[in-house]
Design an enzyme around this catalytic site. Structure first.
Site, PDB file in Angstrom:
ATOM      1  N   ASN A   9       0.857  -1.183   0.000  1.00 54.17           N
ATOM      2  CA  ASN A   9       0.000   0.000   0.000  1.00 54.17           C
ATOM      3  C   ASN A   9       0.896   1.237   0.000  1.00 54.17           C
ATOM      4  O   ASN A   9       1.474   1.590   1.028  1.00 54.17           O
ATOM      5  CB  ASN A   9      -0.913  -0.003   1.223  1.00 54.17           C
ATOM      6  CG  ASN A   9      -1.768   1.250   1.300  1.00 54.17           C
ATOM      7  OD1 ASN A   9      -1.948   1.964   0.315  1.00 54.17           O
ATOM      8  ND2 ASN A   9      -2.299   1.527   2.476  1.00 54.17           N
ATOM      9  N   LYS A  11       0.013   4.283  -0.359  1.00 62.20           N
ATOM     10  CA  LYS A  11      -0.656   5.462   0.198  1.00 62.20           C
ATOM     11  C   LYS A  11      -0.450   6.666  -0.732  1.00 62.20           C
ATOM     12  O   LYS A  11      -0.475   6.505  -1.944  1.00 62.20           O
ATOM     13  CB  LYS A  11      -0.180   5.711   1.627  1.00 62.20           C
ATOM     14  CG  LYS A  11      -0.337   4.467   2.517  1.00 62.20           C
ATOM     15  CD  LYS A  11      -0.074   4.738   3.964  1.00 62.20           C
ATOM     16  CE  LYS A  11      -0.261   3.455   4.767  1.00 62.20           C
ATOM     17  NZ  LYS A  11      -0.155   3.689   6.218  1.00 62.20           N
ATOM     18  N   HIS A  99      -9.402   0.703   4.493  1.00 63.00           N
ATOM     19  CA  HIS A  99      -8.161   0.933   5.235  1.00 63.00           C
ATOM     20  C   HIS A  99      -8.448   1.863   6.404  1.00 63.00           C
ATOM     21  O   HIS A  99      -9.306   2.739   6.328  1.00 63.00           O
ATOM     22  CB  HIS A  99      -7.104   1.532   4.314  1.00 63.00           C
ATOM     23  CG  HIS A  99      -5.752   1.631   4.940  1.00 63.00           C
ATOM     24  ND1 HIS A  99      -5.384   2.668   5.764  1.00 63.00           N
ATOM     25  CD2 HIS A  99      -4.678   0.798   4.875  1.00 63.00           C
ATOM     26  CE1 HIS A  99      -4.149   2.487   6.175  1.00 63.00           C
ATOM     27  NE2 HIS A  99      -3.692   1.361   5.657  1.00 63.00           N
ATOM     28  N   GLU A 101      -7.098   4.394   7.522  1.00 56.67           N
ATOM     29  CA  GLU A 101      -7.028   5.824   7.215  1.00 56.67           C
ATOM     30  C   GLU A 101      -8.296   6.309   6.519  1.00 56.67           C
ATOM     31  O   GLU A 101      -8.714   7.463   6.693  1.00 56.67           O
ATOM     32  CB  GLU A 101      -5.777   6.119   6.385  1.00 56.67           C
ATOM     33  CG  GLU A 101      -4.506   5.944   7.197  1.00 56.67           C
ATOM     34  CD  GLU A 101      -3.258   5.724   6.377  1.00 56.67           C
ATOM     35  OE1 GLU A 101      -2.196   5.515   6.987  1.00 56.67           O
ATOM     36  OE2 GLU A 101      -3.338   5.740   5.132  1.00 56.67           O
ATOM     37  N   GLU A 169      -5.623  -4.928  10.604  1.00 55.65           N
ATOM     38  CA  GLU A 169      -4.673  -3.866  10.901  1.00 55.65           C
ATOM     39  C   GLU A 169      -5.002  -3.239  12.255  1.00 55.65           C
ATOM     40  O   GLU A 169      -5.937  -2.444  12.345  1.00 55.65           O
ATOM     41  CB  GLU A 169      -4.780  -2.732   9.891  1.00 55.65           C
ATOM     42  CG  GLU A 169      -4.788  -3.092   8.432  1.00 55.65           C
ATOM     43  CD  GLU A 169      -5.028  -1.826   7.620  1.00 55.65           C
ATOM     44  OE1 GLU A 169      -4.098  -1.395   6.937  1.00 55.65           O
ATOM     45  OE2 GLU A 169      -6.132  -1.260   7.700  1.00 55.65           O
ATOM     46  N   GLY A 175       2.224   2.501  11.120  1.00 54.62           N
ATOM     47  CA  GLY A 175       3.129   3.622  10.992  1.00 54.62           C
ATOM     48  C   GLY A 175       3.720   4.115  12.298  1.00 54.62           C
ATOM     49  O   GLY A 175       4.390   5.148  12.331  1.00 54.62           O
ATOM     50  N   SER A 211       3.018  -1.912  10.708  1.00 53.46           N
ATOM     51  CA  SER A 211       4.469  -1.793  10.922  1.00 53.46           C
ATOM     52  C   SER A 211       5.198  -3.106  10.643  1.00 53.46           C
ATOM     53  O   SER A 211       6.092  -3.516  11.398  1.00 53.46           O
ATOM     54  CB  SER A 211       4.773  -1.292  12.338  1.00 53.46           C
ATOM     55  OG  SER A 211       4.307   0.029  12.515  1.00 53.46           O
TER      56      SER A 211
END
Length: 248
Positions: A9, A11, A99, A101, A169, A175, A211
């Site tokens: 991904n 992003k 996702h 985000e 996730e 991150g 991560s």
């Protein structure tokens, strides 16, 4: 032995030129590794502006790809959205849906993600459907409750005979450099597998995202029902991405 899935991904990173350079280097490097695609399934999720560049260079290869997000309708007065139908015309096989985000920053609700998943199936594409808990939910002991609810609402009305990829996730690990423990990942993946099988899903694969790096990938891949990874930062460079893939 089933192939492990390694989904990158990107992003909001990489120009079309940078995306082309990545794919060229990836093809060159994987060509040197005997039987690479017998063990690994690679999926790239570029930004919308780079999707066509990736499509052109992945044509005729074993590298899969797709957009990071779609709208729940194929066309219409929806300025700024991405069309799954257009993605399919560019030979996409996969769609990244839900996702963290998208859920956290853009406030996408389970009902919206459900529409996207159903549309993806209607077009004969495969969802990589993301779920996961935030830190507050984890500390409150609600991890499984949250994840199972996201699955239940997001997959409502889906065709259970079609291939489905679910990416777990933990939001608090994305991150941040933090990684869920082996025990935490094992517990969630076991429960997700059992739940989806009990509901009649015929072809489900479970990815871990949060991560993932070359130095923790091997340990995570040993966990039952970790069928691969959804990788963020470590997938921006061919070298670190392949270091993770090679753990398969």
């Amino acid at each position: 032995m089933a192939k492990k899935i390694f989904a990158a991904n990107w992003k909001l990173n990489k120009t079309p030129e940078e995306a082309r350079e990545f794919v060229i280097n990836l093809k060159n490097e994987t060509f040197k590794i005997e039987g690479f695609f017998d063990k690994c399934e690679v999926i790239l999720f570029p930004s919308a502006f780079s999707l066509e560049a990736v499509s052109t260079l992945c044509a005729g290869t074993a590298i899969g790809f797709g957009p990071q997000n779609i709208y729940s309708q194929n066309s219409g007065a929806f300025t700024g959205e991405n069309s799954a139908e257009v993605a399919k015309s560019l030979r996409s096989e996969f769609i990244l849906i839900g996702h963290s985000e998208r859920r956290e920053i853009f406030k996408e609700a389970d009902a919206d993600l459900n529409k996207k998943h159903l549309l993806t199936q209607q077009l004969g594409l495969t969802s990589v459907f993301c779920i996961g808990e935030n830190l507050e939910q984890r500390e409150a002991g609600k991890t499984l409750e949250v994840c199972l609810a996201q699955l239940e609402k997001g997959l409502q009305g889906a065709n259970k005979s079609e291939r489905l990829i679910v990416a777990y996730e933990p939001v608090w690990a994305i991150g941040t450099g933090k990684v869920a423990t082996v025990e935490q990942v094992a517990e969630v993946h076991q429960k997700l597998h059992d739940e989806l099988v009990s509901k009649g899903y015929a072809s489900v694969q479970l990815l871990y995202g949060g991560s993932v790096k070359p130095d923790n990938a091997a340990e995570l891949l040993k966990i039952n029902y970790v069928d691969g990874f959804l990788i963020g930062g470590a997938a921006l460079k061919v070298e670190s991405f392949l270091q993770i893939c090679n753990k398969a």
